[in-house]
Design an enzyme around this catalytic site. Structure first.
Site, PDB file in Angstrom:
ATOM      1  N   SER A 153      43.881  44.278  47.906  1.00 49.19           N
ATOM      2  CA  SER A 153      43.067  43.264  48.557  1.00 49.19           C
ATOM      3  C   SER A 153      42.194  43.899  49.639  1.00 49.19           C
ATOM      4  O   SER A 153      41.382  44.765  49.339  1.00 49.19           O
ATOM      5  CB  SER A 153      43.965  42.152  49.104  1.00 49.19           C
ATOM      6  OG  SER A 153      43.204  41.041  49.510  1.00 49.19           O
ATOM      7  N   ASP A 199      41.431  36.002  39.404  1.00 51.29           N
ATOM      8  CA  ASP A 199      41.474  36.175  40.858  1.00 51.29           C
ATOM      9  C   ASP A 199      40.431  35.255  41.501  1.00 51.29           C
ATOM     10  O   ASP A 199      39.232  35.414  41.282  1.00 51.29           O
ATOM     11  CB  ASP A 199      41.192  37.633  41.208  1.00 51.29           C
ATOM     12  CG  ASP A 199      41.435  37.958  42.677  1.00 51.29           C
ATOM     13  OD1 ASP A 199      41.411  37.035  43.514  1.00 51.29           O
ATOM     14  OD2 ASP A 199      41.634  39.150  42.981  1.00 51.29           O
ATOM     15  N   HIS A 231      45.106  37.066  42.030  1.00 49.71           N
ATOM     16  CA  HIS A 231      44.942  38.021  43.130  1.00 49.71           C
ATOM     17  C   HIS A 231      46.260  38.697  43.499  1.00 49.71           C
ATOM     18  O   HIS A 231      46.267  39.838  43.955  1.00 49.71           O
ATOM     19  CB  HIS A 231      44.378  37.294  44.354  1.00 49.71           C
ATOM     20  CG  HIS A 231      43.986  38.206  45.471  1.00 49.71           C
ATOM     21  ND1 HIS A 231      42.964  39.128  45.360  1.00 49.71           N
ATOM     22  CD2 HIS A 231      44.483  38.349  46.733  1.00 49.71           C
ATOM     23  CE1 HIS A 231      42.838  39.792  46.497  1.00 49.71           C
ATOM     24  NE2 HIS A 231      43.748  39.344  47.341  1.00 49.71           N
TER      25      HIS A 231
END
Length: 282
Positions: A153, A199, A231
């Site tokens: 991330s 995502d 995600h």
């Protein structure tokens, strides 16, 4: 026997007497046996590992080092891994022993603040590598010329930032990366970007895929999009993420061409929605 025959016989004898040409030296950075699909999909590799804890420093938030216990194979490449926004190291800790057992020293870090943005996370990844090679208790196990970065991330965005800052890195693997910067045209580090088809936090169209497209066309690079993945896919053990991350790190940190078979030609399968690359890799 004629003079010509005598000369020919003498010449042939001299050739036979010449020492054999030395065999081409094997890659000195190869670690572990020849890989197989089973060996890189396994939850642990050929090296037994141990851990040591790193306290918070002024430059990164501490972390955990995972390292091979044996030193008989020589020194190892090293990888620093950063978690995502609001996460601690526990979010990606599964990668530590999995990658270390394949023949790397790995540090999974905490960041100074869980709210740190990608560029700060990139700076902290580099600080963690400097700590590993400079003052850590395992520094003698590491080849400081063979280093890589990974992150999830905003840690994935930090991976790109670290690569842009330090072009001497050998490999980068951003996982579901998030960054407000979309262009990475000056990045010179071999990069595998892994994104998730589903995502919604860092949609691949504006993050992972866009980042890959912006990297130089001359760079060794690849983009893997995981089928139906959200995600959070990199935050729990994932065979596909591990398999190709390990292959990328081995191929470029260890210059181990035995792993090229898993990257070129482009891999496929039910877990992979899309794969792009610049095969063959240099």
């Amino acid at each position: 026997m004629s003079v010509r025959s005598v000369l020919a016989a003498t010449f042939l004898a001299a050739l036979v007497a010449l020492p054999a040409a030395p065999a081409q030296a094997a890659n000195p950075y190869e670690r572990g046996p020849a890989p197989t699909t089973a060996s890189i999909e396994a939850t642990s590799g050929p090296f037994a590992t141990a851990t040591t804890t790193v306290a918070r420093t002024s430059s990164f938030g501490g972390g955990t080092i995972y390292y091979p216990t044996s030193t008989s194979a020589g020194t190892f490449g090293a990888v620093a891994i950063a978690p995502g926004y609001t996460n601690t190291q526990s979010a990606v800790s599964w990668l530590g022993p999995r990658i270390a057992s394949q023949g790397f020293v790995v540090i999974v870090i905490d960041t100074l603040s869980v709210y740190d943005f990608p560029d700060s996370r990139g700076t902290q990844l580099l600080a963690a590598l400097d700590y590993l090679t400079g003052t850590s208790s395992v520094r003698t196990r590491i080849d400081a010329t063979r280093l890589g970065v990974m992150g999830y991330s905003m840690g994935g965005g930090g991976t790109l930032a670290a690569s842009k800052t330090r072009s001497s890195l050998q490999a980068a693997v951003p996982l579901a990366p998030w960054h407000s910067t979309k262009t990475w045209s000056t990045d010179q580090v071999p990069t595998l970007i892994i994104g998730g088809e589903s995502d919604t936090v860092a949609p691949v169209s504006s993050h992972a895929e866009a980042f890959y497209t912006s990297l130089p066309s001359t760079l060794d690079k690849a983009y893997m999009e995981l089928n139906n993945a959200t995600h959070s896919a990199p935050t729990s053990p994932n065979v596909t993420i591990a398999k190709y991350s390990i292959s990328w790190l081995k191929r470029f940190i260890d210059n181990d061409t035995r792993y090229e078979q898993f990257l070129c030609p482009a891999p496929s399968g039910s877990a992979i929605q899309e794969y792009r690359d610049t095969c063959p890799h240099s």
